[in-house]
Design an enzyme around this catalytic site. Sequence first.
Site, PDB file in Angstrom:
ATOM      1  N   GLU A  48       0.746   5.022  -9.747  1.00 23.77           N
ATOM      2  CA  GLU A  48       1.560   4.091  -8.484  1.00 23.77           C
ATOM      3  C   GLU A  48       0.349   3.123  -7.835  1.00 23.77           C
ATOM      4  OE1 GLU A  48       5.110   4.125  -5.359  1.00 23.77           O
ATOM      5  OE2 GLU A  48       3.891   6.046  -6.166  1.00 23.77           O
ATOM      6  N   LYS A 121      10.768  -0.325  -7.677  1.00 25.09           N
ATOM      7  CA  LYS A 121      11.416   1.475  -7.417  1.00 25.09           C
ATOM      8  C   LYS A 121      12.618   1.491  -6.848  1.00 25.09           C
ATOM      9  CE  LYS A 121       9.443   4.451  -4.985  1.00 25.09           C
ATOM     10  NZ  LYS A 121       7.379   5.231  -4.551  1.00 25.09           N
ATOM     11  N   CYS A 158       7.448   7.120  -8.685  1.00 28.77           N
ATOM     12  CA  CYS A 158       7.484   7.758  -8.040  1.00 28.77           C
ATOM     13  C   CYS A 158       8.499   8.460  -7.615  1.00 28.77           C
ATOM     14  CB  CYS A 158       6.617   7.479  -6.656  1.00 28.77           C
ATOM     15  SG  CYS A 158       5.775   9.290  -6.206  1.00 28.77           S
TER      16      CYS A 158
END
Length: 299
Positions: A48, A121, A158
């Site tokens: 990331e 995300k 994540c």
Amino acid sequence: MQNNKHILKVGLVQASVSSNDKHLNWQRSAEEVRLLAQQGVECILLQELHSTLYFCQEENVDTFDLAEPIPGEATAFFGSLAAECGVVLITSLFEKRASGLYHNTAVVFDKSTEIAGMYRKMHIPDDPGFYEKFYFTPGDLGFEPIKTSIGNLGVLVCWDQWYPEAARLMAMNGADILFYPTAIGWDERDSADEKQRQQGAWETIQRAHAVANSVPVVVANRVGFEASPISGDPGINFWGHSFVAGPQGEILAMASDAEEAQLIVDIDMTRTEDVKRIWPYFRDRRIDAYNEINKRWGS
């Protein structure tokens, strides 16, 4: 059991980052990608926000200058790299979508300079040392796998890795493998026992996604200490521990907690199909009884 095996060679890069020199970091990533490609890896995952330090340790409006338009210089660089090496490449960028509108975005290239697909995300944390809500607008592209020449890639980022709903929806929409570019680490003020509980939970939840959806999971985390720009803050010791798990949650490869690493794994995609036949979770789901899942909380 099926007789003809379909083997997919995947790789990931676990790296430390020491500066916000994007061009230097891109070149370092390129070196790693080339080394993996030379060993026959077909699909490569980078961690990331690999272009810079993990800047979310503080809230600073000047940091928005690090963001990249898509398409832009970063996608041109990594697209050219994917074409040069003949690999499917999963990158992670700080996207400037418009003035005042930014995302944490994974971009996939399929052996070409062209963008095969993107994922923004969806789950954005806001915790001490991880002030991501200041920088990132939640994604709006849904949980759609990205179609490539090697299969449908379920790319999540994540904090998404803690949510079974995200993994399930990716799998329901046809993801053959789940990929998690990650930046997570320890607060040095925590005890050794607490650190191990946190890391254990992180590993367990992602292996559980593999089990619950009968798909392999590939996780690339950054590694090493990054100081906080805030005086008195302890910074983050990113715990590495990148790994690849098979469709029953079995660990196929794992990196250390403290060293940079490359992982290469041959994933038997034929076995993945066999596991789905033996453990038919999707057959037995009670979709008629799950309406409450759309509520914030139960009754």
